[in-house]
Design a protein around this motif. Structure first.
Motif, PDB file in Angstrom:
ATOM      1  N   MET A 184       0.825  -1.205   0.000  1.00 50.00           N
ATOM      2  CA  MET A 184       0.000   0.000   0.000  1.00 50.00           C
ATOM      3  C   MET A 184       0.861   1.257   0.000  1.00 50.00           C
ATOM      4  O   MET A 184       0.549   2.248  -0.672  1.00 50.00           O
ATOM      5  CB  MET A 184      -0.919  -0.001   1.217  1.00 50.00           C
ATOM      6  CG  MET A 184      -2.153  -0.885   1.087  1.00 50.00           C
ATOM      7  SD  MET A 184      -3.239  -0.374  -0.273  1.00 50.00           S
ATOM      8  CE  MET A 184      -3.571   1.336   0.159  1.00 50.00           C
ATOM      9  N   HIS A 185       1.944   1.220   0.748  1.00 50.33           N
ATOM     10  CA  HIS A 185       2.856   2.365   0.839  1.00 50.33           C
ATOM     11  C   HIS A 185       3.415   2.726  -0.538  1.00 50.33           C
ATOM     12  O   HIS A 185       3.392   3.896  -0.950  1.00 50.33           O
ATOM     13  CB  HIS A 185       3.981   2.017   1.803  1.00 50.33           C
ATOM     14  CG  HIS A 185       5.009   3.077   1.997  1.00 50.33           C
ATOM     15  ND1 HIS A 185       4.749   4.269   2.643  1.00 50.33           N
ATOM     16  CD2 HIS A 185       6.320   3.132   1.624  1.00 50.33           C
ATOM     17  CE1 HIS A 185       5.846   5.000   2.673  1.00 50.33           C
ATOM     18  NE2 HIS A 185       6.812   4.331   2.061  1.00 50.33           N
ATOM     19  N   ARG A 186       3.892   1.727  -1.263  1.00 49.68           N
ATOM     20  CA  ARG A 186       4.462   1.970  -2.585  1.00 49.68           C
ATOM     21  C   ARG A 186       3.355   2.273  -3.610  1.00 49.68           C
ATOM     22  O   ARG A 186       3.533   3.123  -4.487  1.00 49.68           O
ATOM     23  CB  ARG A 186       5.265   0.756  -3.037  1.00 49.68           C
ATOM     24  CG  ARG A 186       6.511   0.456  -2.206  1.00 49.68           C
ATOM     25  CD  ARG A 186       7.679   1.360  -2.590  1.00 49.68           C
ATOM     26  NE  ARG A 186       8.895   1.014  -1.868  1.00 49.68           N
ATOM     27  CZ  ARG A 186       9.836   0.199  -2.338  1.00 49.68           C
ATOM     28  NH1 ARG A 186       9.696  -0.370  -3.529  1.00 49.68           N
ATOM     29  NH2 ARG A 186      10.925  -0.058  -1.617  1.00 49.68           N
TER      30      ARG A 186
ATOM     31  N   GLN B 219      16.055  -6.530   1.778  1.00 53.53           N
ATOM     32  CA  GLN B 219      17.166  -5.864   2.468  1.00 53.53           C
ATOM     33  C   GLN B 219      17.304  -4.397   2.072  1.00 53.53           C
ATOM     34  O   GLN B 219      17.929  -3.599   2.786  1.00 53.53           O
ATOM     35  CB  GLN B 219      18.474  -6.599   2.177  1.00 53.53           C
ATOM     36  CG  GLN B 219      18.917  -6.567   0.727  1.00 53.53           C
ATOM     37  CD  GLN B 219      20.226  -7.299   0.506  1.00 53.53           C
ATOM     38  OE1 GLN B 219      20.784  -7.884   1.428  1.00 53.53           O
ATOM     39  NE2 GLN B 219      20.723  -7.272  -0.728  1.00 53.53           N
ATOM     40  N   ASP B 220      16.715  -4.017   0.933  1.00 56.73           N
ATOM     41  CA  ASP B 220      16.813  -2.637   0.488  1.00 56.73           C
ATOM     42  C   ASP B 220      15.656  -1.771   0.974  1.00 56.73           C
ATOM     43  O   ASP B 220      15.609  -0.578   0.664  1.00 56.73           O
ATOM     44  CB  ASP B 220      16.852  -2.580  -1.049  1.00 56.73           C
ATOM     45  CG  ASP B 220      18.119  -3.213  -1.607  1.00 56.73           C
ATOM     46  OD1 ASP B 220      19.173  -3.088  -0.950  1.00 56.73           O
ATOM     47  OD2 ASP B 220      18.050  -3.835  -2.685  1.00 56.73           O
ATOM     48  N   PHE B 221      14.722  -2.362   1.711  1.00 53.29           N
ATOM     49  CA  PHE B 221      13.601  -1.571   2.221  1.00 53.29           C
ATOM     50  C   PHE B 221      14.080  -0.523   3.219  1.00 53.29           C
ATOM     51  O   PHE B 221      14.939  -0.789   4.062  1.00 53.29           O
ATOM     52  CB  PHE B 221      12.578  -2.476   2.919  1.00 53.29           C
ATOM     53  CG  PHE B 221      11.563  -3.102   1.990  1.00 53.29           C
ATOM     54  CD1 PHE B 221      11.647  -2.950   0.619  1.00 53.29           C
ATOM     55  CD2 PHE B 221      10.512  -3.830   2.504  1.00 53.29           C
ATOM     56  CE1 PHE B 221      10.717  -3.527  -0.226  1.00 53.29           C
ATOM     57  CE2 PHE B 221       9.571  -4.412   1.668  1.00 53.29           C
ATOM     58  CZ  PHE B 221       9.673  -4.259   0.298  1.00 53.29           C
ATOM     59  N   ASP B 222      13.509   0.649   3.113  1.00 46.75           N
ATOM     60  CA  ASP B 222      13.731   1.708   4.102  1.00 46.75           C
ATOM     61  C   ASP B 222      12.445   2.535   4.155  1.00 46.75           C
ATOM     62  O   ASP B 222      12.431   3.717   3.829  1.00 46.75           O
ATOM     63  CB  ASP B 222      14.923   2.574   3.706  1.00 46.75           C
ATOM     64  CG  ASP B 222      15.322   3.536   4.818  1.00 46.75           C
ATOM     65  OD1 ASP B 222      14.918   3.311   5.971  1.00 46.75           O
ATOM     66  OD2 ASP B 222      16.012   4.533   4.517  1.00 46.75           O
TER      67      ASP B 222
ATOM     68  N   TRP C  18      10.173  -3.299   7.735  1.00 47.55           N
ATOM     69  CA  TRP C  18      10.034  -2.193   6.780  1.00 47.55           C
ATOM     70  C   TRP C  18      11.349  -1.465   6.542  1.00 47.55           C
ATOM     71  O   TRP C  18      11.470  -0.701   5.592  1.00 47.55           O
ATOM     72  CB  TRP C  18       8.978  -1.208   7.278  1.00 47.55           C
ATOM     73  CG  TRP C  18       7.596  -1.775   7.309  1.00 47.55           C
ATOM     74  CD1 TRP C  18       7.120  -2.836   6.602  1.00 47.55           C
ATOM     75  CD2 TRP C  18       6.505  -1.307   8.103  1.00 47.55           C
ATOM     76  NE1 TRP C  18       5.805  -3.068   6.895  1.00 47.55           N
ATOM     77  CE2 TRP C  18       5.390  -2.149   7.806  1.00 47.55           C
ATOM     78  CE3 TRP C  18       6.344  -0.264   9.024  1.00 47.55           C
ATOM     79  CZ2 TRP C  18       4.149  -1.965   8.409  1.00 47.55           C
ATOM     80  CZ3 TRP C  18       5.116  -0.087   9.623  1.00 47.55           C
ATOM     81  CH2 TRP C  18       4.032  -0.923   9.321  1.00 47.55           C
ATOM     82  N   HIS C  19      12.328  -1.700   7.414  1.00 54.10           N
ATOM     83  CA  HIS C  19      13.641  -1.079   7.228  1.00 54.10           C
ATOM     84  C   HIS C  19      14.711  -2.111   6.851  1.00 54.10           C
ATOM     85  O   HIS C  19      15.907  -1.906   7.084  1.00 54.10           O
ATOM     86  CB  HIS C  19      14.048  -0.288   8.473  1.00 54.10           C
ATOM     87  CG  HIS C  19      13.283   0.986   8.616  1.00 54.10           C
ATOM     88  ND1 HIS C  19      12.064   1.050   9.258  1.00 54.10           N
ATOM     89  CD2 HIS C  19      13.538   2.241   8.154  1.00 54.10           C
ATOM     90  CE1 HIS C  19      11.617   2.301   9.213  1.00 54.10           C
ATOM     91  NE2 HIS C  19      12.473   3.032   8.548  1.00 54.10           N
TER      92      HIS C  19
END
Length: 243
Positions: free
Chosen positions: A108-110, A174-177, A152-153
């Motif tokens: 949803m965020h993206r 691993q690239d989520f921030d 999420w981070h």
């Protein structure tokens, strides 16, 4: 508005979208879409479009185990809107695996360009007993908030054993921030203090009078201060029911 009125006179048919583009949004005035029971979830589409047209702020989405799945409705709001915020108010962390909840939120965020907030609630013990689910505790809420933020981070969580459950492996990317706001729909003083300690926002009970609302805000701010957080940084939503 004089410029807008001039343009709408000069270009027939453009009044609607010009007024929409120049409208100041009422970001502090949100609304519940499909408030209460609903036998037609598609009514949400017109509600959300109309809310965005008149400049309302976020759409809050409640959940019922019949025709109101929070994830589905959230996706629908995101698909038919461009500017309004979207928040579950609320769903329960114990009805979905943490990876499913985390994925729902990051999707949803993206999908919405950062317009989504995940709102959790404690729910009703009697219902969870009937569904053979564990009742939600303050310790579980604190634990799941930590799990979600770590996922999420980009963190990989191995061998977790805490109030929210035992999980051998939890990981998204691993690239989520992703900074996704967490809300808590809260009623009691202790839960409100908890919200102040760990959440980004609070949604209050619908039928609080002025004194109860003031006491609730004080509890949220007290919890934030106890945790060394800025009490004014916790967004508090008061709900007004109309008939």
């Amino acid at each position: 508005m004089q410029v807008v009125n001039y343009i709408t006179r000069a270009i027939p048919g453009c009044a609607g979208w010009l007024r929409f583009l120049t409208m100041e949004r009422l970001n502090e005035l949100g609304f519940y879409t499909l408030a209460g029971h609903s036998s037609s979830p598609r009514n949400l589409v017109e509600e959300v479009r109309r809310a965005e047209q008149i400049g309302l702020g976020p759409a809050f989405i409640s959940e019922r185990f019949n025709l109101k799945d929070a994830a589905t409705l959230s996706g629908a709001v995101g698909a038919v809107s461009e500017t309004i915020g979207i928040a579950t108010a609320a769903t329960n962390h114990n009805t979905r695996h943490p990876m499913v909840t985390a994925t729902f939120a990051t999707t949803m965020h993206r999908l919405t360009g950062g317009r989504f907030a995940l709102g959790l609630g404690r729910g009703f013990d009697a219902l969870f007993d009937a569904m053979s689910l564990p009742s939600v505790t303050a310790a579980q809420l604190e634990d799941i908030a930590s799990i979600l933020r770590r996922l999420w981070h980009g963190e990989m969580i191995l061998g977790h054993d805490g109030p929210a459950g035992r999980y051998t492996y939890l990981h998204q990317d691993q690239d989520f921030d992703e900074d996704i706001p967490l809300l808590l729909v809260a009623l009691g003083e202790k839960t409100l203090e908890l919200a102040g300690r760990i959440m980004d926002g609070v949604v209050l009970h619908t039928f609080f009078n002025e004194q109860a609302t003031a006491n609730s805000i004080a509890a949220v701010r007290r919890g934030a201060e106890q945790a060394g957080r800025d009490p004014l940084a916790i967004r508090v939503w008061s709900v007004l029911a109309t008939v």
